[in-house]
Design a protein around this motif. Structure first.
Motif, short mmCIF file in Angstrom:
data_model
loop_
_atom_site.label_atom_id
_atom_site.label_comp_id
_atom_site.label_asym_id
_atom_site.label_seq_id
_atom_site.Cartn_x
_atom_site.Cartn_y
_atom_site.Cartn_z
N ARG A 1 60.51 -3.25 19.13
CA ARG A 1 58.95 -2.69 18.85
C ARG A 1 59.03 -2.14 17.51
NH1 ARG A 1 57.73 1.93 22.19
NH2 ARG A 1 55.60 1.43 21.30
N ASN B 1 69.34 5.33 24.14
CA ASN B 1 70.70 4.95 24.14
C ASN B 1 71.11 3.99 22.87
OD1 ASN B 1 72.06 6.71 26.21
ND2 ASN B 1 71.44 5.35 27.76
N VAL B 2 70.15 3.21 22.45
CA VAL B 2 70.25 2.50 21.50
C VAL B 2 70.37 3.30 19.98
CG1 VAL B 2 69.14 0.59 19.71
CG2 VAL B 2 69.25 0.25 22.44
N ASP C 1 73.74 4.79 20.12
CA ASP C 1 74.78 3.54 19.67
C ASP C 1 74.92 3.45 18.21
OD1 ASP C 1 75.69 2.89 22.31
OD2 ASP C 1 74.50 1.07 22.29
N GLY D 1 66.68 0.31 31.69
CA GLY D 1 68.02 0.09 32.66
C GLY D 1 69.35 -0.35 31.96
N VAL E 1 65.08 8.51 20.50
CA VAL E 1 66.18 9.18 21.10
C VAL E 1 66.57 8.31 22.45
CG1 VAL E 1 66.07 11.44 19.79
CG2 VAL E 1 64.64 11.02 21.76
N GLU F 1 76.43 9.47 26.36
CA GLU F 1 76.15 8.79 24.87
C GLU F 1 76.29 9.81 23.87
OE1 GLU F 1 75.52 7.23 27.62
OE2 GLU F 1 76.96 5.51 26.93
N VAL G 1 62.99 2.04 18.61
CA VAL G 1 62.08 2.57 19.64
C VAL G 1 61.82 1.58 20.70
CG1 VAL G 1 60.83 4.20 17.79
CG2 VAL G 1 60.17 1.73 17.96
N ARG H 1 60.23 11.90 19.30
CA ARG H 1 58.94 12.81 19.03
C ARG H 1 58.60 13.65 19.94
NH1 ARG H 1 55.13 7.42 20.69
NH2 ARG H 1 56.34 6.75 22.58
N ARG H 2 59.29 13.66 21.19
CA ARG H 2 59.01 14.81 22.08
C ARG H 2 59.98 15.69 22.24
NH1 ARG H 2 57.55 11.95 27.64
NH2 ARG H 2 58.89 10.56 27.17
P1 NAP Z 1 64.35 3.60 25.18
O1 NAP Z 1 65.52 4.16 26.34
O2 NAP Z 1 63.25 3.10 26.08
O3 NAP Z 1 64.44 4.86 24.29
C1 NAP Z 1 63.17 4.49 23.29
C2 NAP Z 1 63.08 5.64 22.19
O4 NAP Z 1 61.95 5.47 21.27
C3 NAP Z 1 62.45 6.77 22.93
O5 NAP Z 1 63.15 8.24 22.77
C4 NAP Z 1 61.12 7.07 22.80
O6 NAP Z 1 60.26 8.22 22.88
C5 NAP Z 1 61.05 6.49 21.28
N1 NAP Z 1 59.78 5.84 20.81
C6 NAP Z 1 59.11 4.91 21.42
N2 NAP Z 1 58.02 4.88 20.28
C7 NAP Z 1 58.04 5.69 19.58
C8 NAP Z 1 57.48 6.13 18.47
N3 NAP Z 1 56.05 4.96 18.22
N4 NAP Z 1 57.90 6.93 17.84
C9 NAP Z 1 58.83 7.34 17.53
N5 NAP Z 1 59.65 7.36 18.77
C10 NAP Z 1 59.12 6.49 19.70
O7 NAP Z 1 64.91 2.08 24.61
P2 NAP Z 1 66.33 1.80 23.94
O8 NAP Z 1 67.19 3.02 23.42
O9 NAP Z 1 66.19 0.50 23.15
O10 NAP Z 1 67.23 1.33 25.19
C11 NAP Z 1 66.63 0.21 26.04
C12 NAP Z 1 67.51 0.17 27.41
O11 NAP Z 1 68.78 -0.23 27.22
C13 NAP Z 1 67.51 1.57 28.09
O12 NAP Z 1 67.27 1.58 29.32
C14 NAP Z 1 68.90 2.27 27.60
O13 NAP Z 1 69.57 3.15 28.36
C15 NAP Z 1 69.67 1.06 27.74
N6 NAP Z 1 71.03 1.11 26.63
C16 NAP Z 1 72.21 1.72 27.32
C17 NAP Z 1 73.19 1.71 26.42
C18 NAP Z 1 74.30 2.41 27.21
O14 NAP Z 1 74.46 2.69 28.35
N7 NAP Z 1 75.26 2.82 26.50
C19 NAP Z 1 73.16 1.45 25.48
C20 NAP Z 1 71.99 0.99 24.81
C21 NAP Z 1 70.94 0.50 25.72
P3 NAP Z 1 59.19 8.68 24.14
O15 NAP Z 1 60.18 8.61 25.27
O16 NAP Z 1 58.86 9.75 23.60
O17 NAP Z 1 58.70 7.29 24.12
#
Ligand code: NAP
Length: 454
Positions: free
Chosen positions: A102, A149-150, A153, A365, A147, A203, A317, A191-192
């Motif tokens: 995104r 987990n990516v 990382d 997830g 914020v 993490e 994001v 942002r929140r």
């Molecule tokens: P995510 O968990 O959905 O986090 C996305 C972050 O981006 C959220 O903090 C979100 O804030 C923020 N965001 C979205 N749109 C935004 C905007 N326009 N401006 C500012 N902030 C924005 O996604 P992810 O980190 O890519 O992870 C994807 C999945 O993989 C998750 O389930 C994660 O737990 C998993 N994963 C796990 C591990 C691990 O276990 N070590 C490692 C990597 C990934 P809002 O909440 O305010 O929307």
């Protein structure tokens, strides 16, 4: 009964496992566009999270089952179409994940030095399509947006010392580029507020435990607003409570560290990326307040801004699925539309086509989440049965016609062994191959007639 699973990441392998268990006569072909299996376990999971990667042992067992064949270097859209697969297999399962990212959609995103975290992760994890990215790593300040987990990382990998990464399977080039720079500060933007942080406590703690690295927060940003405090008390999980407690601890005075610090900012959203001579130089951020919107808690800008210095910006994001030719796509949600895993096109079902994993539910997830998700789709496959049975002979010959450089499981096992040997020579778990050409050459597959000469 012949089934094709497109994609061999966790959701594809879990679908195969579930089919083998519940459908003893099924013959399964896993089709993978890279010459390597395991999807995000290989290309997404951080190199210093080797324990998580052990899950591939169960996938390898599945691949070794005589009812399963794995074919690499064959891509839906490039080598075969969805209609061709549906004509040759009784059922087809899409396990293609979310291959893109995104974007923020704010001014300045096209400046040099602005990347998605997805690109950065794929680069240090040796994904062949991302090796040409040139990340400006010799900079003092990096801004990471998001914020989840990516974000954790990438912040951890940016701040980790050479000794932390040296024995892992990070690429040799990334290890060098990442650990000889001047980068000392990583600003991570939520942002929140902290009650809405998407990362898991483990993490975040891992970053605080890195040698010579401090995690810092601002007291006024980690103090919960009344809406978040009420939400946390009523709905917060243990992880939410732990996150809030930990970021509050980080707001106290800290001694200066030499190597690095992470500034974990909350109620702070990027509004513009600023540049100098086409290159990123900073990010204008706006303070936000938490409001109720559509039954949830959202961020609303307050108009109060500041500029953070940045030589590199990574947007973390969320991932996003890329539409596949001939496959229905819900552009708004970035997924393949479905009912219980059965793909639909408008109101009607696409006969014998199913979906699992991130392509089904969106990018959320942990790896294990895919197990139940894939099993649920397999239950639907069994319940609905086959509408249009496959025609013609075993599709293997046809696959080979379409892709003479088809990679087999034995080839991958050889690559796997070679990577381990290369790694052992330099004290690493493995040294991954970073180009498809190199991999095909290693397994004598560059000759278009390779299958005959092997
Ligand atoms: P995510 O968990 O959905 O986090 C996305 C972050 O981006 C959220 O903090 C979100 O804030 C923020 N965001 C979205 N749109 C935004 C905007 N326009 N401006 C500012 N902030 C924005 O996604 P992810 O980190 O890519 O992870 C994807 C999945 O993989 C998750 O389930 C994660 O737990 C998993 N994963 C796990 C591990 C691990 O276990 N070590 C490692 C990597 C990934 P809002 O909440 O305010 O929307």
């Amino acid at each position: 009964m012949r089934i094709a699973i497109v994609g061999s990441g966790p959701s594809g392998f879990y679908a195969a496992q579930s089919l083998l268990a519940s459908h003893p006569t099924a013959r399964i072909d896993l089709l993978e566009r890279l010459p390597t299996p395991y999807g995000l376990v290989r290309g997404g999971v951080a190199p210093d999270h080797q324990k998580i990667k052990r899950v591939v042992k169960t996938y390898a067992k599945t691949a070794a089952d005589p009812r399963v064949r794995w074919f690499g270097n064959i891509e839906l859209g490039r080598d075969v179409t969805i209609d061709e697969l549906l004509a040759r297999y009784d059922q087809v399962v899409l396990a293609v994940g979310a291959q893109s990212a995104r974007k923020l959609g704010i001014p300045g995103e096209d400046l040099r030095g602005v990347f998605t975290a997805t690109e950065f992760v794929a680069w240090y994890n040796a994904h062949p399509q991302f090796q040409d990215r040139a990340f400006p790593l010799h900079v003092k300040d990096v801004v990471v947006v998001g914020v989840g987990n990516v974000a954790m990382d990438v912040a951890r990998i940016l701040l980790a010392s050479r000794s932390h990464l040296a024995g892992t399977d990070i690429t040799a080039a990334a290890l060098d580029d990442l650990t000889d720079g001047k980068r000392t500060r990583v600003h991570v933007l939520g942002r929140r507020g902290p009650a809405q942080a998407a990362f898991t406590p483990k993490e975040l703690r891992e970053i605080a435990e890195l040698e010579g690295v401090d995690v810092r927060t601002r007291a006024n940003e980690v103090e919960l607003d009344p809406l978040s405090a009420a939400w946390l008390a009523e709905h917060g999980t243990k992880a939410d409570h732990d996150n809030v407690a930990f970021v509050k601890e980080c707001a106290g005075a800290r001694e200066e560290r030499e190597s690095g610090e992470m500034w974990l900012r909350f109620c702070t959203q990027p509004v513009e990326i600023l540049g100098e001579e086409g290159k990123v130089a900073g990010v204008r951020v706006e303070r936000t307040e938490i409001i109720e919107r559509n039954g949830g808690l959202s961020a609303r800008g307050t108009g109060e801004t500041e500029v953070l210095p940045a030589g590199l910006v990574l947007e973390a994001v969320g991932y996003r699925m890329i539409a596949l030719p001939g496959v229905p796509f819900d552009a708004k949600r970035g997924v393949v539309p479905h009912v219980d895993g059965a793909v639909i096109d408008g109101e009607s079902r696409v006969p014998d086509l199913f979906v699992v994993g991130w392509a089904k539910r969106g990018p959320s997830g942990l790896i294990g989440t895919n197990k139940g998700d894939s099993a649920a789709t397999v239950a639907t496959m069994l319940e609905l049965g086959v509408v249009r049975p496959a025609e013609g002979p075993d599709p293997e010959g046809w696959l080979l016609e379409r892709q003479p450089m088809l990679v087999r499981w034995e080839d991958w096992e050889r690559l796997d062994e070679l990577e381990r040997v290369r790694g052992a020579e330099v004290g690493k778990v493995r040294e991954k191959f970073t180009s498809v050409q190199q991999m095909l050459a290693e397994i004598d597959c560059l000759d278009p007639n390779c299958d005959e000469v092997r």
